[in-house]
Design a protein around this motif. Sequence first.
Motif, PDB file in Angstrom:
ATOM      1  N   LEU A 133      -3.232  -5.863  -5.153  1.00 16.22           N
ATOM      2  CA  LEU A 133      -1.685  -5.867  -5.105  1.00 16.22           C
ATOM      3  C   LEU A 133      -0.944  -5.237  -3.984  1.00 16.22           C
ATOM      4  CD1 LEU A 133      -0.970  -5.131  -9.178  1.00 16.22           C
ATOM      5  CD2 LEU A 133      -1.106  -7.285  -8.103  1.00 16.22           C
ATOM      6  N   ASP A 134      -1.541  -4.127  -3.565  1.00 18.19           N
ATOM      7  CA  ASP A 134      -0.582  -3.556  -2.397  1.00 18.19           C
ATOM      8  C   ASP A 134      -0.998  -4.389  -1.263  1.00 18.19           C
ATOM      9  OD1 ASP A 134      -0.196  -1.173  -3.551  1.00 18.19           O
ATOM     10  OD2 ASP A 134      -1.840   0.232  -3.228  1.00 18.19           O
ATOM     11  N   ILE A 135      -2.173  -5.102  -0.757  1.00 23.96           N
ATOM     12  CA  ILE A 135      -2.408  -5.682   0.322  1.00 23.96           C
ATOM     13  C   ILE A 135      -1.359  -6.913   0.095  1.00 23.96           C
ATOM     14  CG2 ILE A 135      -4.542  -7.011  -0.109  1.00 23.96           C
ATOM     15  CD1 ILE A 135      -3.731  -5.113   3.150  1.00 23.96           C
ATOM     16  N   ALA A 136      -1.452  -7.652  -0.905  1.00 20.14           N
ATOM     17  CA  ALA A 136      -0.712  -8.954  -1.160  1.00 20.14           C
ATOM     18  C   ALA A 136       0.820  -8.456  -0.830  1.00 20.14           C
ATOM     19  CB  ALA A 136      -0.855  -9.395  -2.298  1.00 20.14           C
ATOM     20  N   ALA A 137       1.096  -7.322  -1.304  1.00 23.20           N
ATOM     21  CA  ALA A 137       2.686  -7.104  -1.457  1.00 23.20           C
ATOM     22  C   ALA A 137       3.171  -6.775   0.230  1.00 23.20           C
ATOM     23  CB  ALA A 137       2.901  -5.837  -2.397  1.00 23.20           C
ATOM     24  N   ALA A 138       2.294  -6.119   1.017  1.00 24.86           N
ATOM     25  CA  ALA A 138       2.512  -5.879   2.148  1.00 24.86           C
ATOM     26  C   ALA A 138       2.840  -6.977   3.210  1.00 24.86           C
ATOM     27  CB  ALA A 138       1.361  -5.041   2.633  1.00 24.86           C
ATOM     28  N   VAL A 139       2.384  -8.214   2.647  1.00 24.27           N
ATOM     29  CA  VAL A 139       2.498  -9.547   3.441  1.00 24.27           C
ATOM     30  C   VAL A 139       3.582 -10.545   2.954  1.00 24.27           C
ATOM     31  CG1 VAL A 139       0.149  -9.114   4.519  1.00 24.27           C
ATOM     32  CG2 VAL A 139       0.509 -10.493   2.612  1.00 24.27           C
ATOM     33  N   VAL A 140       3.831 -10.119   1.518  1.00 25.27           N
ATOM     34  CA  VAL A 140       4.814 -10.896   0.829  1.00 25.27           C
ATOM     35  C   VAL A 140       6.212 -11.520   1.498  1.00 25.27           C
ATOM     36  CG1 VAL A 140       6.029 -11.576  -1.088  1.00 25.27           C
ATOM     37  CG2 VAL A 140       3.802 -11.076  -1.313  1.00 25.27           C
ATOM     38  N   ARG A 203       1.934   4.881   7.498  1.00 25.01           N
ATOM     39  CA  ARG A 203       1.941   6.451   7.197  1.00 25.01           C
ATOM     40  C   ARG A 203       1.062   6.643   6.069  1.00 25.01           C
ATOM     41  NH1 ARG A 203       6.919   8.849   9.078  1.00 25.01           N
ATOM     42  NH2 ARG A 203       6.720  10.282   7.431  1.00 25.01           N
ATOM     43  N   GLY A 204      -0.077   5.711   5.663  1.00 20.72           N
ATOM     44  CA  GLY A 204      -0.937   6.175   4.628  1.00 20.72           C
ATOM     45  C   GLY A 204      -0.753   5.699   3.373  1.00 20.72           C
ATOM     46  N   ALA A 205       0.137   4.823   2.829  1.00 19.21           N
ATOM     47  CA  ALA A 205       0.484   4.530   1.738  1.00 19.21           C
ATOM     48  C   ALA A 205      -0.577   3.555   1.181  1.00 19.21           C
ATOM     49  CB  ALA A 205       1.782   3.693   1.575  1.00 19.21           C
ATOM     50  N   LEU A 206      -1.319   2.770   1.835  1.00 16.00           N
ATOM     51  CA  LEU A 206      -2.484   2.199   1.214  1.00 16.00           C
ATOM     52  C   LEU A 206      -3.659   2.977   0.657  1.00 16.00           C
ATOM     53  CD1 LEU A 206      -2.984  -0.737   3.972  1.00 16.00           C
ATOM     54  CD2 LEU A 206      -2.233  -0.871   1.646  1.00 16.00           C
ATOM     55  N   ALA A 207      -3.612   4.305   1.182  1.00 10.58           N
ATOM     56  CA  ALA A 207      -4.622   5.351   0.476  1.00 10.58           C
ATOM     57  C   ALA A 207      -4.251   5.803  -0.945  1.00 10.58           C
ATOM     58  CB  ALA A 207      -4.754   6.371   1.334  1.00 10.58           C
ATOM     59  N   ARG A 208      -2.957   5.213  -1.475  1.00  9.46           N
ATOM     60  CA  ARG A 208      -2.592   5.515  -2.661  1.00  9.46           C
ATOM     61  C   ARG A 208      -2.487   4.333  -3.445  1.00  9.46           C
ATOM     62  NH1 ARG A 208      -0.907  10.986  -3.373  1.00  9.46           N
ATOM     63  NH2 ARG A 208      -0.899  12.266  -1.780  1.00  9.46           N
ATOM     64  N   PRO A 209      -3.436   3.621  -4.103  1.00  9.41           N
ATOM     65  CA  PRO A 209      -3.444   2.487  -4.713  1.00  9.41           C
ATOM     66  C   PRO A 209      -2.062   2.243  -5.669  1.00  9.41           C
ATOM     67  CG  PRO A 209      -5.569   3.461  -4.836  1.00  9.41           C
ATOM     68  CD  PRO A 209      -4.699   4.389  -4.352  1.00  9.41           C
ATOM     69  N   GLY A 210      -1.341   1.053  -5.337  1.00  8.90           N
ATOM     70  CA  GLY A 210      -0.140   0.972  -6.389  1.00  8.90           C
ATOM     71  C   GLY A 210       1.305   1.394  -5.548  1.00  8.90           C
ATOM     72  N   LEU A 211       0.906   2.033  -4.283  1.00 11.03           N
ATOM     73  CA  LEU A 211       2.100   2.528  -3.955  1.00 11.03           C
ATOM     74  C   LEU A 211       2.943   1.481  -3.145  1.00 11.03           C
ATOM     75  CD1 LEU A 211       4.046   5.026  -3.320  1.00 11.03           C
ATOM     76  CD2 LEU A 211       2.666   5.598  -1.401  1.00 11.03           C
ATOM     77  N   ILE A 212       2.180   0.890  -2.365  1.00  9.08           N
ATOM     78  CA  ILE A 212       2.884  -0.356  -1.732  1.00  9.08           C
ATOM     79  C   ILE A 212       3.442  -1.199  -2.689  1.00  9.08           C
ATOM     80  CG2 ILE A 212       2.520  -2.272  -0.218  1.00  9.08           C
ATOM     81  CD1 ILE A 212       2.691   0.100   1.542  1.00  9.08           C
ATOM     82  N   ALA A 213       2.635  -1.644  -3.764  1.00 10.45           N
ATOM     83  CA  ALA A 213       2.952  -2.623  -4.655  1.00 10.45           C
ATOM     84  C   ALA A 213       4.492  -2.179  -5.400  1.00 10.45           C
ATOM     85  CB  ALA A 213       1.876  -3.009  -5.648  1.00 10.45           C
ATOM     86  N   GLY A 214       4.513  -0.914  -5.626  1.00 11.08           N
ATOM     87  CA  GLY A 214       5.420  -0.425  -6.516  1.00 11.08           C
ATOM     88  C   GLY A 214       6.707  -0.420  -5.632  1.00 11.08           C
TER      89      GLY A 214
END
Length: 277
Positions: A133-140, A203-214
Motif C-alpha cells: 500500500l505504501d509503494i502504491a500510494a507514493a505513485v498514485v 526521509r525514511g517513511a517507507l521504513a515504517r509500513p503504513g506511514l506513506i499509505a496513511g
Amino acid sequence: MPLFVLPFPSIDPVLIAFGPFAIRWYALAYIAGLILGWWLAKRLCERDGLWGGKAAIPPEAFDDAVVWIAFGVILGGRIGYVLFYNLDYYLQNPIAALTVWHGGMSFHGGFLGSILAMALFCRRRGLPLLSMLDIAAAVVPIGLFFGRLANFINGELWGRTSDVPWAMVFPTGGPLPRHPSQLYEAGLEGLLMFLILMIAAKRGALARPGLIAGLFVFLYGCARITVEFVREPDPQLGYLYGDWLTMGMLLSLPMLALGASLMLRARSRPARSAAGA
C-alpha cells in the motif's frame, strides 16, 4: 459576472479517431498514470536504503501487481460511481452500467477496488500488505494529476459559479463563469501530494509500513474536501445538506480517520532496519 473571463481552451477530447474507434485524452491519462506510476514504483523498490534495509516489495513483484491494481481501479471506480452517484438510474438501466466509455468513475470506488486487489495479490504472493500500500500510494498522485487534466480537457466536473479572475465559461456549464476545479485538484491531489509523499519517502517513511499509505489517505481527504467547497456537485445528487455538503465530502471524511489511524500505528512501531529486514 467579472469584466474579464478566461476563455476555455478548445481541445478535442478525442486525440485520434479511426472510423468508429477513437483514442481519447481520458484513456491516455489512465495509461500514462499507470505506466509512469509502475516505473517510479519499481525505482523505489530498487532503492533498499529508503526501506531501512532490503526493500519489502521486490521490484519484479510490482510488474504483476500493477495489472491487479489496474483492474481494481477500473472495476472499483465504475462500481463506486454506480453505487454512490447514480444508483437509481442504473437500477432502471442495468446495461448502462457496462458502458464505461460514456464516463462515470468514482475515485473512492477505485480506491477501495485497488486496496482489495492489492490485498488479494499480497496474500497470494506472501508479501506485506502495508508495504505494498505504501509503494502504491507514493505513485498514485501521478495518475490523479493526469486524470484531473483529462477532466479539464473534457470540460467536465467543473466548479461552482464564481467571479474570480481565472473563472472560465465551460462549454457544458452554462453561460456563467466557473471555478476550474479540475485544475485545483490536479495541483492539490497531484503535484502537491506527489511532492509531499516523495519527500516523506526520502526521509525514511517507507521504513515504517503504513506511514506513506496513511499520509496519502489523509492528504487526499483534506484536498478533496477543500476543493468540494468550490466544485459543482453532480446534478443527480445535488447537495446532501444545505448548500455545502456533497457526496465527495461525505465519502472523504472517513479517509481522514483512516489516514490518521494508519500514521499513528506506523509511528508507534519500530522502523525497519537492515538487521530486521
